[in-house]
Design an enzyme around this catalytic site. Sequence first.
Site, PDB file in Angstrom:
ATOM      1  N   ASP A 124    -106.817  38.962  -0.344  1.00 20.40           N
ATOM      2  CA  ASP A 124    -106.485  38.534   0.489  1.00 20.40           C
ATOM      3  C   ASP A 124    -106.506  36.968   0.234  1.00 20.40           C
ATOM      4  O   ASP A 124    -107.316  36.725  -1.165  1.00 20.40           O
ATOM      5  CB  ASP A 124    -107.429  38.476   1.607  1.00 20.40           C
ATOM      6  CG  ASP A 124    -106.786  37.670   3.036  1.00 20.40           C
ATOM      7  OD1 ASP A 124    -105.860  37.480   3.004  1.00 20.40           O
ATOM      8  OD2 ASP A 124    -107.734  37.426   4.029  1.00 20.40           O
TER       9      ASP A 124
ATOM     10  N   ASN B 188     -98.907  42.859   9.775  1.00 16.62           N
ATOM     11  CA  ASN B 188     -98.104  41.592   9.243  1.00 16.62           C
ATOM     12  C   ASN B 188     -97.047  41.762   9.436  1.00 16.62           C
ATOM     13  O   ASN B 188     -96.162  40.903   9.219  1.00 16.62           O
ATOM     14  CB  ASN B 188     -98.390  42.638   7.450  1.00 16.62           C
ATOM     15  CG  ASN B 188    -100.129  41.573   6.759  1.00 16.62           C
ATOM     16  OD1 ASN B 188    -100.157  42.541   5.504  1.00 16.62           O
ATOM     17  ND2 ASN B 188    -100.651  40.625   7.291  1.00 16.62           N
TER      18      ASN B 188
HETATM   19  C1  IPE Z   1    -105.269  41.463   5.705  1.00 12.25           C
HETATM   20  O1  IPE Z   1    -105.097  40.232   5.210  1.00 12.25           O
HETATM   21  C2  IPE Z   1    -104.531  42.356   5.367  1.00 12.25           C
HETATM   22  C3  IPE Z   1    -103.774  42.703   3.984  1.00 12.25           C
HETATM   23  C4  IPE Z   1    -104.774  42.550   3.210  1.00 12.25           C
HETATM   24  C5  IPE Z   1    -102.442  43.364   3.398  1.00 12.25           C
HETATM   25  P1  IPE Z   1    -104.501  39.316   6.763  1.00 12.25           P
HETATM   26  O2  IPE Z   1    -104.698  37.455   5.836  1.00 12.25           O
HETATM   27  O3  IPE Z   1    -103.439  40.379   7.252  1.00 12.25           O
HETATM   28  O4  IPE Z   1    -105.975  39.844   7.580  1.00 12.25           O
HETATM   29  P2  IPE Z   1    -105.982  38.538   8.691  1.00 12.25           P
HETATM   30  O5  IPE Z   1    -104.781  38.025   9.793  1.00 12.25           O
HETATM   31  O6  IPE Z   1    -106.390  37.270   8.007  1.00 12.25           O
HETATM   32  O7  IPE Z   1    -106.873  39.349   9.869  1.00 12.25           O
HETATM   33  C1  IPE Z   2    -102.542  39.012   1.314  1.00 11.09           C
HETATM   34  O1  IPE Z   2    -102.282  37.705   1.134  1.00 11.09           O
HETATM   35  C2  IPE Z   2    -101.428  39.518   1.046  1.00 11.09           C
HETATM   36  C3  IPE Z   2    -100.719  39.949   2.773  1.00 11.09           C
HETATM   37  C4  IPE Z   2    -101.700  40.000   3.195  1.00 11.09           C
HETATM   38  C5  IPE Z   2     -99.524  41.040   2.459  1.00 11.09           C
HETATM   39  P1  IPE Z   2    -102.178  36.761   3.016  1.00 11.09           P
HETATM   40  O2  IPE Z   2    -100.532  36.762   2.795  1.00 11.09           O
HETATM   41  O3  IPE Z   2    -102.816  37.183   4.063  1.00 11.09           O
HETATM   42  O4  IPE Z   2    -102.892  35.117   2.131  1.00 11.09           O
HETATM   43  P2  IPE Z   2    -103.375  34.101   3.267  1.00 11.09           P
HETATM   44  O5  IPE Z   2    -104.467  34.711   4.230  1.00 11.09           O
HETATM   45  O6  IPE Z   2    -102.302  33.924   4.084  1.00 11.09           O
HETATM   46  O7  IPE Z   2    -104.015  33.195   2.342  1.00 11.09           O
HETATM   47 MG    MG Z   3    -104.788  36.770   4.791  1.00 13.71          MG
END
Ligand code: IPE
Ligand code: IPE
Ligand code: MG
Length: 247
Positions: free
Chosen positions: A21, A69
């Site tokens: 994340d 996502n």
């Molecule tokens: C969790 O991260 C999913 C992945 C790492 C693929 P998100 O960024 O989507 O999670 P939330 O929305 O902060 O809970």
């Molecule tokens: C994790 O990074 C990757 C995926 C969920 C695909 P994020 O895209 O969630 O990054 P933040 O949380 O918005 O910084």
């Molecule tokens: Mg995230």
Amino acid sequence: MDFLKQIDLSNVPEHIAVIMDGNGRWAKQQGHERLYGHNFGVESVREVLKGAMELKVKYLTLYAFSTENWNRPKEEVEGLMDLLVRTIGGEIDELNEKGIRLMTIGDMNGLPDSCQVELKRAMELTAHNQDTTLILALNYSARWEIMAATKRLAEEIQNGTLTADQIDDKKFSNSLTTVGIPDPELLIRTSGEHRVSNFLLWQIAYAEFYFTDVLWPDFKKEDLFKAVIDYQSRERRFGMVSEQLTK
Ligand code: IPE
Ligand code: IPE
Ligand code: MG
């Protein structure tokens, strides 16, 4: 500091799961679009995979795309799918050289055809590798997985091949997409978020959680080693008391 030297190699988790994340925030900090962060995140995947192999971790599961996502802006979703296809396609030789088998968990049928084709090809071409299994969680949601397993078991009961009494821990585990994969002993989440976000809910029943503020594109091999060192300082009691545990 050489973190690897501090690790007891006889007590390394067999399975490490990672919620990668922070790509978006990392990109923003650098003044770029979110996809820039996802691209750099691939480098961290390589690093962590390398580190896992040095530790002889058998299974490494990476949460790459959750079912939730899909709700992100269209350009980001398309960019992520495109990145997935390009990365997988380009890594097959490398995976084979290193003895890495690729697997996926999640609802593959919901992914674009190009992704399904590329993943299938990569899985077939690496199926014989035995050192480390890299499991990508794609279009994954733990609730979806648990519901799908429940439906499958209900169908077996309906057609008379199963009785309710026969459903136990093992039977249920074997109905999940993680069938055959041991539960993760260690779950890592980067970027300072302290939540599970619908990841492996059944399988993490006794996992140790490790949270770090490091954003995923900054997460390197040494960060993985730090997580394992922290894991090794924990006492895993599984409901018992300290004195009952034989070391
Ligand atoms: C969790 O991260 C999913 C992945 C790492 C693929 P998100 O960024 O989507 O999670 P939330 O929305 O902060 O809970
Ligand atoms: C994790 O990074 C990757 C995926 C969920 C695909 P994020 O895209 O969630 O990054 P933040 O949380 O918005 O910084
Ligand atoms: Mg995230």
